[in-house]
Design a protein around this motif. Structure first.
Motif, PDB file in Angstrom:
ATOM      1  N   GLN A 130      12.423  22.996  20.000  1.00 11.64           N
ATOM      2  CA  GLN A 130      11.118  22.872  20.649  1.00 11.64           C
ATOM      3  C   GLN A 130      10.938  23.930  21.746  1.00 11.64           C
ATOM      4  N   ASP A 131       9.722  24.481  21.828  1.00 10.36           N
ATOM      5  CA  ASP A 131       9.430  25.497  22.848  1.00 10.36           C
ATOM      6  C   ASP A 131       9.420  24.912  24.252  1.00 10.36           C
ATOM      7  N   TRP A 132       9.069  23.645  24.384  1.00 13.35           N
ATOM      8  CA  TRP A 132       8.929  23.033  25.699  1.00 13.35           C
ATOM      9  C   TRP A 132      10.247  22.565  26.298  1.00 13.35           C
ATOM     10  N   VAL A 133      11.346  22.717  25.572  1.00 19.13           N
ATOM     11  CA  VAL A 133      12.640  22.232  26.046  1.00 19.13           C
ATOM     12  C   VAL A 133      13.410  23.364  26.724  1.00 19.13           C
ATOM     13  N   ASP A 134      13.777  23.124  27.978  1.00 22.97           N
ATOM     14  CA  ASP A 134      14.684  24.010  28.712  1.00 22.97           C
ATOM     15  C   ASP A 134      16.079  23.419  28.514  1.00 22.97           C
ATOM     16  N   LEU A 135      16.896  24.091  27.698  1.00 18.68           N
ATOM     17  CA  LEU A 135      18.185  23.526  27.302  1.00 18.68           C
ATOM     18  C   LEU A 135      19.110  23.266  28.495  1.00 18.68           C
ATOM     19  N   VAL A 136      19.084  24.116  29.506  1.00 14.19           N
ATOM     20  CA  VAL A 136      19.956  23.925  30.663  1.00 14.19           C
ATOM     21  C   VAL A 136      19.541  22.670  31.429  1.00 14.19           C
ATOM     22  N   VAL A 137      18.260  22.498  31.676  1.00 10.64           N
ATOM     23  CA  VAL A 137      17.776  21.306  32.391  1.00 10.64           C
ATOM     24  C   VAL A 137      18.066  20.054  31.564  1.00 10.64           C
ATOM     25  N   PHE A 138      17.833  20.129  30.254  1.00 13.31           N
ATOM     26  CA  PHE A 138      18.109  18.998  29.376  1.00 13.31           C
ATOM     27  C   PHE A 138      19.583  18.614  29.445  1.00 13.31           C
ATOM     28  N   TYR A 139      20.456  19.601  29.327  1.00 18.04           N
ATOM     29  CA  TYR A 139      21.899  19.348  29.336  1.00 18.04           C
ATOM     30  C   TYR A 139      22.349  18.757  30.668  1.00 18.04           C
ATOM     31  N   VAL A 140      21.892  19.322  31.774  1.00 19.45           N
ATOM     32  CA  VAL A 140      22.291  18.812  33.094  1.00 19.45           C
ATOM     33  C   VAL A 140      21.787  17.383  33.277  1.00 19.45           C
ATOM     34  N   ALA A 141      20.549  17.112  32.882  1.00 19.63           N
ATOM     35  CA  ALA A 141      20.005  15.750  32.999  1.00 19.63           C
ATOM     36  C   ALA A 141      20.799  14.779  32.132  1.00 19.63           C
ATOM     37  N   LEU A 142      21.161  15.205  30.941  1.00 22.41           N
ATOM     38  CA  LEU A 142      21.942  14.372  30.035  1.00 22.41           C
ATOM     39  C   LEU A 142      23.309  14.045  30.635  1.00 22.41           C
ATOM     40  N   VAL A 143      23.998  15.064  31.133  1.00 21.46           N
ATOM     41  CA  VAL A 143      25.338  14.863  31.701  1.00 21.46           C
ATOM     42  C   VAL A 143      25.274  14.001  32.961  1.00 21.46           C
ATOM     43  N   VAL A 144      24.322  14.273  33.849  1.00 19.82           N
ATOM     44  CA  VAL A 144      24.196  13.482  35.077  1.00 19.82           C
ATOM     45  C   VAL A 144      23.896  12.024  34.737  1.00 19.82           C
ATOM     46  N   SER A 145      23.047  11.804  33.754  1.00 17.80           N
ATOM     47  CA  SER A 145      22.707  10.437  33.354  1.00 17.80           C
ATOM     48  C   SER A 145      23.910   9.713  32.755  1.00 17.80           C
ATOM     49  N   VAL A 146      24.685  10.396  31.930  1.00 19.94           N
ATOM     50  CA  VAL A 146      25.889   9.785  31.358  1.00 19.94           C
ATOM     51  C   VAL A 146      26.884   9.438  32.457  1.00 19.94           C
TER      52      VAL A 146
END
Length: 162
Positions: A111-127
């Motif tokens: 997806q064009d709207w996905v910033d992979l770095v922000v997504f990954y950091v949010a995912l890891v912090v949430s886990v």
């Protein structure tokens, strides 16, 4: 009632622990959604905002599936087929999570709207936050070491040797 049959009316000792973990996990998820939205927007604009929300949401949903599947499976406690039902539901939930996680990552990655770095950091912090909640809940809950058992000389039932 045989001496090895569990008391199906009494809830399992894991039920309050799992429910508490789900409630506190939900509260932490809401906090992370707000923080992630703000930080994601400041870092990456609208794509950062959407990526942070998606990362936290994916993590929260997938981490809640395990506790929920155990709570659902525990409804069969006391049934003769409890063990296979329990492991079937929990294992099925894990397999479902694995497939859905792979699909979600594959779909979001393109997806064009996905910033992979922000997504990954949010995912890891949430886990990590969810794991911290689980640890705190498990440490604070007062569950006996030998729970969900009935001794053969239970004073309420009487001596079962006869």
């Amino acid at each position: 009632m045989s001496s090895t049959a569990p008391d199906a009316r009494r809830p399992l000792s894991s039920t309050p622990v799992l429910r508490t973990a789900l409630v506190w996990g939900g509260i932490v998820t809401v906090v992370l959604l707000v923080i992630g939205a703000v930080v994601g927007f400041l870092i990456g604009g609208a794509p950062g905002l959407g990526s942070a929300l998606a990362g936290v949401a994916v993590s929260a949903i997938f981490l809640a599936v395990t506790a929920t599947s155990i709570l659902v499976a525990n409804r069969w406690y006391g049934d003769a087929l409890y063990v296979p039902i329990f492991f079937g539901i929990v294992l099925g939930g894990w397999l479902l999570k694995l497939v859905l996680f792979i699909v979600a990552i594959a779909v979001l990655r393109g997806q064009d709207w996905v910033d992979l770095v922000v997504f990954y950091v949010a995912l890891v912090v949430s886990v990590l936050a969810s794991l911290a909640v689980d640890v705190v809940v498990l440490m604070k809950m007062r569950v006996p070491s030998a729970s969900d058992v009935t001794l053969p000389t239970d004073p309420e039932v009487g001596d079962r040797r006869a």
